[in-house]
Design a protein around this motif. Structure first.
Motif: not given
Length: 449
Positions: A248, A251-252, A270, A273, A278
């Motif tokens: 968390f 960033e993407e 990641l 989102i 996620l």
């Protein structure tokens, strides 16, 4: 046993029955409030009870139907009573259920194909509905019995009633145990090797390599062959704290630095989102433990055992000074039974490998050092001492007060639920198919369709 089977049924078996319309047009057995029970639900429930009880529990179709109806009654009144369940906790439950099913069958594709779903999204939608209903049922039941307490006098009266009916339970042979555990830790050099390898993989992905392919090739997560290291998580998902905190914070598209958890060392990417969810992909590598480190740890715990036997060190002090088991270290090493929340374990219900180590020991005797490993891959050597040993016996009020108190509470809760069912069966819309009109139900349910 039946109660546990019912819970399992509502979590998993209904996945099968809710897809009945894909195979044939399913008949309606009963309607409770706005909840429909299909004919196939009853048959699948019957098969599930038979399988889980190994044929020891047999109920008629009518009995099966009524047990399902009671669950539907709870679900209906949970909505009427405005019981609140969050989307996050429902999604977390679905993730656990999917993980369980994948573990049983090997892959998500096998899960949805076996249960007759079109794809994973189709499966998830149905599991979300089932998980929401199950959570509503459990929450409503908790609300009904939440304020129930029992007094010492009620415990005494219940015990006397069992005694007067010659119905006192017999408790099996039990023991209480205490634990010393010392972890086998990898060398700093091996940890550095793992971190260096993860950094190399991370850089390769940054330079354009596929994170999925790297996960399949290098990750030691047992599920990687089925999911390529990909998970959908929320803040409530059952992942370790370190994993969620790192996920968390990204960033993407971002890839984390290597970090440690109880499972080993990870990197996370990641991918997407989706609101509170996620999509992440991770690689896990566990530092290797050498034979030298295994021997060193075993020698250390053997020396501790020798010191205890020579009266140079008490077991309690050894626990405080050396044990690395977080769950027992602050409690003199005493192991708590997760099923009963006390320190007693029935010998006949113990894991066979542990039973073999401790069944012949007397109070105060200690096992030889033995190796153990958690599902998370944490390696350790253990000692167990027998704190107390009780032979099988008929319930005794003083000796078994805690158990009898729990039995009294359970009986009072069952009586409360019985009263609630009788009251709400009467004021709930219920219609029963004519094919079930001859059923002799315990409760006075509605009328024929």
């Amino acid at each position: 046993m039946i109660k546990r089977i019912i819970l399992l049924f509502h979590v998993f078996a209904m996945v099968i029955t809710m897809q009945g319309q894909k195979i044939k047009v399913d008949g309606v057995s009963v309607v409770v409030g706005e909840n429909i029970v299909l004919d196939s639900d009853v048959q699948k429930f019957k098969q599930e009870i038979h399988n889980n009880s190994e044929g020891k529990v047999t109920l008629s179709d009518c009995e099966m139907l009524e047990r399902i109806m009671l669950q539907k009654l709870l679900a209906h009144h949970a909505v009427v009573d405005s019981v609140v369940v969050s989307d996050a906790e429902i999604e977390s439950g679905v993730e656990r259920n999917i993980a369980y099913l994948k573990q049983q069958l090997g892959s998500i594709e096998k899960v949805y194909e076996m249960y007759g779903f079109d794809d994973e999204d189709d499966l998830r939608k149905e599991l979300l509905r089932i998980e929401r209903e199950n959570t509503l049922i459990q929450r409503e039941k908790q609300n009904i019995v939440s304020e129930i307490t029992v007094t010492p006098e009620e415990v005494r009266v219940y015990f006397r009633s069992l005694d007067s009916q010659n119905n006192l339970p017999e408790f099996g042979a039990e023991i209480e145990m205490a634990l010393i555990a010392i972890h086998v830790t990898p060398s700093e050099k091996e940890i550095e090797v793992v971190i260096k390898r993860l950094n190399e993989i991370r850089q390769d992905v940054i330079n354009g390599s596929s994170m999925r392919m790297k996960a399949v090739l290098y990750s030691e997560d047992p599920g990687v062959t089925q999911n390529g290291g990909k998970y959908t998580i929320t803040r409530e998902s059952g992942f370790v704290k370190e994993f969620k905190e790192v996920a968390f914070s990204l960033e993407e598209g971002e890839i984390s630095e290597p970090f440690k958890s109880m499972f080993g060392y990870h990197i996370i990417q990641l991918e997407k989102i989706k609101g509170q969810e996620l999509d992440v992909r991770h690689i896990l590598i566990q530092p290797k433990v050498s034979e030298e480190e295994l021997k060193k740890t075993k020698d250390k715990i053997s020396q501790i055992r020798d010191s205890i036997l020579a009266d140079e060190l008490t077991y309690d002090l050894a626990v405080m000074k050396y044990s690395q088991d977080k769950g027992t270290r602050q409690n003199k090493g005493i192991i708590i039974n997760s099923e009963t929340n006390d320190a007693s374990f029935e010998l006949t219900r113990m894991d066979p490998s542990l039973y073999g180590r401790i069944s012949s020991l007397k109070v105060g005797e200690i096992t030889e050092p033995f190796y153990d490993e958690t599902r998370e891959g944490l390696k350790m050597f253990k000692l167990i001492v027998i704190r107390e040993k009780r032979e099988s016996h008929l319930a005794d009020f003083s000796r078994d007060y805690v158990k009898i108190q729990k039995m009294t509470m359970q009986k009072k809760q069952e009586d409360t639920m019985e009263k609630w069912y009788k009251e709400h069966v009467a004021d709930t819309f219920v219609k029963i198919n004519e094919s079930n009109a001859d059923c002799e139900f315990e409760y006075l349910w509605g009328q024929e369709l």
